[in-house]
Design a protein around this motif. Structure first.
Motif, PDB file in Angstrom:
ATOM      1  N   TYR A 293      26.790  31.285  19.825  1.00  0.00           N
ATOM      2  CA  TYR A 293      25.430  31.006  20.299  1.00  0.00           C
ATOM      3  C   TYR A 293      25.472  29.886  21.326  1.00  0.00           C
ATOM      4  N   SER A 294      24.478  29.895  22.186  1.00  0.00           N
ATOM      5  CA  SER A 294      24.345  28.756  23.100  1.00  0.00           C
ATOM      6  C   SER A 294      23.684  27.584  22.359  1.00  0.00           C
ATOM      7  N   LYS A 295      23.740  26.416  22.974  1.00  0.00           N
ATOM      8  CA  LYS A 295      23.153  25.227  22.328  1.00  0.00           C
ATOM      9  C   LYS A 295      21.640  25.385  22.175  1.00  0.00           C
ATOM     10  N   ASP A 296      20.996  25.948  23.212  1.00  0.00           N
ATOM     11  CA  ASP A 296      19.536  26.120  23.138  1.00  0.00           C
ATOM     12  C   ASP A 296      19.151  27.096  22.039  1.00  0.00           C
ATOM     13  N   GLU A 297      19.963  28.134  21.848  1.00  0.00           N
ATOM     14  CA  GLU A 297      19.659  29.113  20.781  1.00  0.00           C
ATOM     15  C   GLU A 297      19.796  28.476  19.406  1.00  0.00           C
ATOM     16  N   LEU A 298      20.868  27.678  19.195  1.00  0.00           N
ATOM     17  CA  LEU A 298      21.068  27.044  17.886  1.00  0.00           C
ATOM     18  C   LEU A 298      19.967  26.029  17.562  1.00  0.00           C
TER      19      LEU A 298
END
Length: 393
Positions: free
Chosen positions: A350-355
């Motif tokens: 996952y990307s940081k924004d998604e997490l």
């Protein structure tokens, strides 16, 4: 309601008034003129006047002691009796009758002056002051603002009348100490009236003229100094002028000119002293402001240093987290992600924004979550937890 200084002043005035009143009563009962005159050759105080001073002195003293079920009743009874004597005596003067209270306790056959109509009766201006003082005592304890204000100004009126009487004695002017030329207020009577009116006005120090002299601000302190200095100046210079006129030391025009010059010099001295005092206060204020500015500058410098140090530590912290090979993440109390490092993103896909929009329970392996529903996080909120978990990529 009462400060320590007011308490001491009121108690001292009350006790002094009671002592003088009892002394005069003893002089009336034992027929000792010196106890009634206090100042030899001056007007004597009559029995009723001394009795009223004792009543008002005790009443004023009771205001300084809050305990006691009967204290308010005692205060109003004593004040009411003293006021009654004043009102009845004043009515006797106004309507020219004799109510018999002048000889009620002591058979006093000596008149206080040749023009006085009845022996044992207090002076006309004493009756006026006694009535005003009693009205003030009865009104000053009221909870209504207007009643308190009227009572306070009754005390001020007594202070003015008795001050005029004392100045009359000082200058030897009968108009001032024998109102309407009927009779003279005794010297110690005027002093006790003045003290009682001032002491009673301190019961509500912020009301009326008393508030001008009892505050702690610079204006109040200035008023105190000016009033004392100007009063002393007028009394001293006026007395000197009377004496020079009495002994014919100067002609009338020369005496007036010298008096004016003395007033100007005295005022100049007062202005000089007040200016020095205000300049000293201004210097102290300026020094205090400079010290505050210095402390603020020093505080700002420390804050800047701490902020820079904190920022440096924060950058170092983020650098360590981002470069760590282990998955590191931060959760809030609801177990939502609030920060993750690059290793966590790489492992999970996952990307940081998604997490940061997800909850940790969404990526924990369902079987593990069923057996151990994050109990370690619940038991120790805010504490770091080191353990192995199985996540769903």
């Amino acid at each position: 309601m009462f400060g320590p200084s007011n308490y001491r002043t009121i108690v001292s005035i009350s006790l002094f008034t009671v002592i003088i009143g009892v002394t005069v009563i003893a002089g009336c009962v034992l027929n000792v003129p010196v106890l009634r005159q206090v100042v030899p050759g001056f007007v004597e105080m009559v029995f009723n006047m001394a009795l009223c001073f004792v009543l008002f002195g005790v009443a004023l003293l009771t205001t300084q002691y809050r305990s006691g079920k009967y204290r308010p009743g005692i205060y109003f009874i004593l004040s009411g009796i003293g006021t009654g004597f004043g009102v009845v005596t004043l009515l006797e003067f106004l309507f020219h009758f004799n109510a018999g209270i002048d000889q009620l306790f002591v058979r006093d056959m000596q008149k206080i002056s040749a023009d006085h109509l009845y022996a044992g009766r207090m002076a006309y201006n004493s009756a006026i002051c006694l009535t005003l003082l009693g009205a003030g005592f009865l009104l000053i304890t009221s909870k209504r603002r207007m009643s308190m204000l009227i009572g306070q100004y009754c005390f001020h009126a007594v202070s003015i009348i008795t001050s005029i009487a004392l100045i009359g004695y000082l200058y030897g002017v009968s108009l001032f100490h024998s109102l309407l030329y009927l009779s003279s207020m005794a010297t110690h009577t005027a002093v006790l009236f003045l003290l009682l009116s001032v002491g009673a006005s301190l019961l509500n120090p912020s009301t009326g003229i008393t508030g001008l002299f009892t505050g702690k601000q610079i204006g109040h302190r200035l008023a105190q100094r000016l009033f004392v200095l100007i009063t002393i100046m007028f009394i001293v210079l006026g007395a000197v002028r009377i004496q020079t006129q009495h002994y014919d030391l100067f002609t009338f025009d020369t005496g007036i000119a010298l008096l004016v010059v003395c007033f100007l010099l005295a005022f100049l001295g007062i202005i000089w002293g007040i200016a020095r005092w205000l300049n000293k206060i201004d210097t102290m204020r300026t020094a205090a402001e400079a010290e505050v500015k210095r402390m603020n500058a020093e505080l700002e410098k420390r804050v800047e240093e701490r902020t820079a140090e904190s920022k440096k530590n924060e950058e170092k912290y983020h650098s360590l987290i981002e470069q760590a090979s282990d998955a590191i993440y931060l959760l809030d109390n609801n177990r939502d992600f609030i920060d993750v490092n690059a290793s966590m993103c790489q492992m999970m896909g996952y990307s940081k924004d998604e997490l940061l929009k997800m909850n940790v329970e969404e990526i924990i392996e369902p079987g593990e979550l069923k057996n151990d529903p994050l109990a370690d996080v619940v038991r120790n909120p805010g504490a770091p937890v080191f353990r192995e978990r199985t996540f769903v990529r």
